[in-house]
Write an enzyme that holds these catalytic residues in place. Structure first.
Site, PDB file in Angstrom:
ATOM      1  N   SER A 198       0.830  -1.136   0.091  1.00  0.00           N
ATOM      2  CA  SER A 198      -0.013  -0.060  -0.143  1.00  0.00           C
ATOM      3  C   SER A 198       0.870   1.303  -0.085  1.00  0.00           C
ATOM      4  O   SER A 198       2.071   1.366   0.122  1.00  0.00           O
ATOM      5  CB  SER A 198      -0.870   0.045   1.263  1.00  0.00           C
ATOM      6  OG  SER A 198      -0.067   0.111   2.310  1.00  0.00           O
ATOM      7  N   LYS A 199       0.283   2.380  -0.323  1.00  0.00           N
ATOM      8  CA  LYS A 199       1.107   3.690  -0.196  1.00  0.00           C
ATOM      9  C   LYS A 199       1.439   3.798   1.245  1.00  0.00           C
ATOM     10  O   LYS A 199       2.588   4.372   1.190  1.00  0.00           O
ATOM     11  CB  LYS A 199      -0.102   4.831  -0.640  1.00  0.00           C
ATOM     12  CG  LYS A 199       0.573   5.955  -0.393  1.00  0.00           C
ATOM     13  CD  LYS A 199      -0.463   7.259  -0.520  1.00  0.00           C
ATOM     14  CE  LYS A 199      -0.244   8.630   0.062  1.00  0.00           C
ATOM     15  NZ  LYS A 199       0.171   8.578   1.240  1.00  0.00           N
ATOM     16  N   ARG A 200       0.847   3.670   2.242  1.00  0.00           N
ATOM     17  CA  ARG A 200       1.320   3.652   3.533  1.00  0.00           C
ATOM     18  C   ARG A 200       2.757   2.847   3.763  1.00  0.00           C
ATOM     19  O   ARG A 200       3.613   3.273   4.332  1.00  0.00           O
ATOM     20  CB  ARG A 200       0.138   3.075   4.647  1.00  0.00           C
ATOM     21  CG  ARG A 200      -0.132   4.271   5.553  1.00  0.00           C
ATOM     22  CD  ARG A 200      -1.259   3.903   6.423  1.00  0.00           C
ATOM     23  NE  ARG A 200      -2.532   3.619   5.823  1.00  0.00           N
ATOM     24  CZ  ARG A 200      -3.061   2.238   5.844  1.00  0.00           C
ATOM     25  NH1 ARG A 200      -2.610   1.275   6.674  1.00  0.00           N
ATOM     26  NH2 ARG A 200      -4.044   2.199   5.140  1.00  0.00           N
ATOM     27  N   GLY A 234       5.010   2.088   1.543  1.00  0.00           N
ATOM     28  CA  GLY A 234       5.948   3.236   0.885  1.00  0.00           C
ATOM     29  C   GLY A 234       6.299   4.210   1.623  1.00  0.00           C
ATOM     30  O   GLY A 234       7.573   4.507   1.997  1.00  0.00           O
ATOM     31  N   ASP A 235       5.529   5.023   2.389  1.00  0.00           N
ATOM     32  CA  ASP A 235       5.650   6.088   3.478  1.00  0.00           C
ATOM     33  C   ASP A 235       6.751   5.357   4.652  1.00  0.00           C
ATOM     34  O   ASP A 235       7.580   5.849   4.800  1.00  0.00           O
ATOM     35  CB  ASP A 235       4.560   6.530   3.994  1.00  0.00           C
ATOM     36  CG  ASP A 235       3.498   7.226   2.910  1.00  0.00           C
ATOM     37  OD1 ASP A 235       3.977   7.666   1.736  1.00  0.00           O
ATOM     38  OD2 ASP A 235       2.455   7.655   3.225  1.00  0.00           O
TER      39      ASP A 235
END
Ligand code: GLU
Length: 507
Positions: A264-266, A268-269
């Site tokens: 998920s994008k999270r 990546g963060d």
């Protein structure tokens, strides 16, 4: 055989995840391999999820990757419009047809009634809170109401939705090109809304109607859509017949690096790597999520690394051009299992592509990076520099760290390395070297090196130590490509100036 036509059908709700771009890529490769068409259709019927800029962002991502659609809202085509919100009127006819043929029904339940239904199911300890064959005859819909009552409600303009009627105890099956025969038990499928109270279709109705009207031969999408497949198969059966249905393939998920669930994008963060193709600026918070492009990936590398996330050609080959991918791609070789994302491997692909391409392919991108540093140089000078340092660069942004000294004099020196080796002999050597270089008639690498070494011989000083000091004088530190290549590139005047500046510090 009918023409191969595939589609990518995103809902424009935010940044495009790399899984989405891989879906585009596999569709594109399949279409190009078979001389078919690749269609981009914007599925924007859920007005509540409208995000400004998200559609343009999708076009920009595809353009950066070079995955240009044959038909789309911007490219046009014979089956438009390609934006579902502009096709609103088309869908109602099909929803009404389903109602009149007994495969769908009007449901007048209010939000409060639906909440109460879920409460009752919860209290009764029911495992499922779905609107389905178990409860539909207790709800406010045209299946339970008398036709007169339904008519009266419709005439009175009572808001309603149209739901599909999924009969219990049927096996819904279809063949997936990657997963083989798949079967679903219809008793577990809910009566999904097909047409909403605002007259807009839901995704389920729109996707089937449009795949039919746009003559889609193969419907490829991510595995996360597999749970929706039974409803889509039923809609195909009721509306157009199963023989007319496209062939299906559901691509494997792209997984977190540890393999534990969908990336998920999270993630990546949290782990410090991009998951979006391009920078995405959230229109509400203004927050920017970095994209592969802006972090310094080449589009060739990005496309390549996506291609091998869940596909291989049966050999050890990993680096592929798009042409090779088009020739070699086949859906049968797409894996069933999820593909773990490995950022280090992703960077490896970029490093490979930086070496593989001629530097002219990315000079303009590096010029942009230099512009941000307020450095302006000619393209030909930059190309000379890029050839010298490209093997040291993994991301395009590394070209600054690896090569800043080609554009500006060092402002600090690694004195700890130089001071212990410094003495009057070295001071004298570099003083003389400046003079020799000032009178060197032809400034090229071999000559620069010859002058340097001859003077070292004359003065009987070890060349190795001198070369290290010379490097620190030109670069500031002990890094960089060959020191005589650096001197050659920055030029005679600049080399002399840097020796002079350094002597002020070391002398
Ligand atoms: N609109 C769906 C999405 O947002 C498309 C799924 C499909 O391709 O059927 O990805």
């Amino acid at each position: 055989m009918n023409k191969i036509r595939v589609r990518f059908a995103p809902s424009p709700t935010g940044g495009l995840h790399l899984g989405g771009v891989r879906t585009v890529l596999f569709n594109y490769l399949f279409a190009k391999k078979h001389g078919g068409d690749f269609i981009l259709r914007i599925e924007d019927t859920d007005q509540s999820r409208f995000v400004p800029g998200a559609e343009q962002y999708i076009f920009d991502c595809l353009a950066w990757c070079g995955l240009v659609p044959d038909e789309s809202p911007v490219h046009g085509g014979p089956y438009g419009p390609y934006r579902q919100s502009e096709r609103k009127e088309i869908y109602r006819t099909y929803a009404e047809q389903l109602v009149s043929e007994g495969h769908a029904y009007y449901a007048f339940d209010t939000t409060e009634e639906l909440d109460a239904m879920r409460e009752r199911l919860k209290e009764a300890g029911s495992q499922s809170l779905q609107y389905d064959h178990h409860i539909r005859m207790r709800m406010n819909n045209s299946l339970r109401l008398h036709p007169e009552e339904t008519k009266a409600l419709l005439d009175a303009g009572t808001p309603y939705v149209i739901r599909i009627k999924v009969d219990a105890n049927e096996t819904i099956s279809f063949r997936d090109m990657i997963r083989g025969e798949l079967e679903f038990d219809s008793s577990r499928v809910d009566d999904k809304v097909l047409l909403k109270a605002d007259g807009m279709p839901t995704y389920h109705l729109a996707v089937v109607v449009d795949d039919h009207l746009m003559k889609i031969s193969h419907a490829f999408r991510g595995e996360e859509w597999l749970p929706s497949a039974p409803v889509h198969i039923l809609l195909w059966k009721y509306l157009f017949g199963l023989d007319a249905m496209p062939q299906w393939a559901h691509f494997p998920l792209i997984l977190k690096p540890d393999g534990n669930g969908k990336l998920s994008k999270r993630d990546g963060d949290r782990l410090g790597f991009p998951v979006f193709a391009l920078d995405w600026k959230d229109p509400v918070s203004g927050d920017i999520t970095r994209g592969f492009k802006e972090i310094g990936f080449l589009c060739e590398a990005f496309v390549n690394l996506l291609a091998v996330l869940g596909w291989n050609n049966g050999t050890e080959q990993e680096v592929f051009t798009v042409e090779e991918l088009i020739n070699q791609f086949s859906i049968e070789r797409v894996h069933k299992g999820g593909a773990k994302f490995d950022y280090e491997k992703a960077k490896w692909f970029n490093h490979q592509w930086i070496q593989k391409l001629p530097v002219s392919a990315y000079t303009s991108q590096v010029l942009e990076i230099l512009k941000d540093k307020n450095v302006s140089v000619s393209g030909s000078y930059l190309q000379q520099v890029l050839d010298l340092i490209k093997d040291r660069c993994t991301l395009l942004s590394d070209f600054w760290d690896q090569g800043f000294f080609f554009f500006e004099s060092p402002i600090a020196y690694d004195e700890a390395s130089v001071k212990p080796k410094w003495d009057t002999g070295k001071n004298n050597y570099f003083d003389t070297l400046m003079n020799r270089y000032a009178t060197t008639a032809l400034w090229y690498q071999d000559e620069i090196e010859k002058v340097f070494k001859e003077l070292a011989m004359e003065q009987q000083i070890k060349v190795g130590e001198l070369q290290m000091i010379f490097r620190v004088m030109l670069v500031g530190s002990k890094t960089g490509p060959g020191v005589f290549a650096i001197a050659n590139t920055i030029g005679q005047e600049e080399t002399i100036k840097r020796i002079q500046n350094a002597l002020l510090v070391f002398g």
